[in-house]
Enzyme design. Structure first.
Site, PDB file in Angstrom:
ATOM      1  N   ASN A  42       0.878  45.240  59.072  1.00 15.63           N
ATOM      2  CA  ASN A  42      -0.160  44.549  58.315  1.00 15.63           C
ATOM      3  C   ASN A  42      -1.297  45.514  58.019  1.00 15.63           C
ATOM      4  OD1 ASN A  42      -0.544  44.319  61.169  1.00 15.63           O
ATOM      5  ND2 ASN A  42      -1.969  42.646  60.924  1.00 15.63           N
ATOM      6  N   GLU A  55       5.558  42.261  56.796  1.00 17.44           N
ATOM      7  CA  GLU A  55       6.861  41.991  56.176  1.00 17.44           C
ATOM      8  C   GLU A  55       6.884  42.454  54.726  1.00 17.44           C
ATOM      9  OE1 GLU A  55       4.937  40.015  57.957  1.00 17.44           O
ATOM     10  OE2 GLU A  55       6.005  38.293  58.775  1.00 17.44           O
TER      11      GLU A  55
END
Ligand code: THU
Length: 130
Positions: A42, A55
């Site tokens: 992140n 992701e």
């Protein structure tokens, strides 16, 4: 089994998470159908809403070098339960079809699901219906 290896890669990547605001570090690792692994973390921003999840960073790295087919993605955070990908990431991942989603935490708990089960009825663009 690739799940273990993918979790290890996500865990290692997580160390590079840029999360000075939430302090919630996330690591991800996506496995392509041709056996390559791309990791992500992140990346937060002072304008919080501009933050990008681990992701999506992993997926976009893979897509940016030409990958289009994916077998699995692992996501790891320091959570009580294995960390599930957020709704936005589920939609973004679904652009490239179904894949296995391997959710894990630092304690070694693992949960595995199919993306289509985590996000039934994902949005698909239909040409010509405007
Ligand atoms: N985060 C991810 O990286 N993946 C998820 O699936 C959920 C949330 C990040 C975004 C933000 O930097 C932090 O976790 C707290 O929401």
């Amino acid at each position: 089994m690739y799940a273990k290896e993918l979790i290890e890669r996500a865990k290692k990547a997580r160390e590079n998470a840029y999360a000075p605001y939430s302090k919630f570090k996330v690591g991800a690792a996506i496995l392509t159908e041709d056996g390559e692994v791309y990791t992500g973390v992140n990346v937060e921003n002072a304008s919080f809403g501009l933050t990008v999840c681990a992701e999506r960073v992993a997926l976009f790295k893979a897509v940016s070098v030409g990958k289009r087919s994916f077998k699995a993605i692992a996501v790891v955070a320091d959570t009580e339960e294995p960390v599930p990908p957020c709704g936005a990431c589920r939609q973004v991942l679904s652009e490239f079809g179904d894949m296995e989603v391997i959710m894990a935490n630092l304690k070694g708990d693992v949960k595995i699901a199919r993306l289509r089960d985590l996000l039934p009825d994902s949005f698909k663009f239909e040409e010509g219906k405007r």
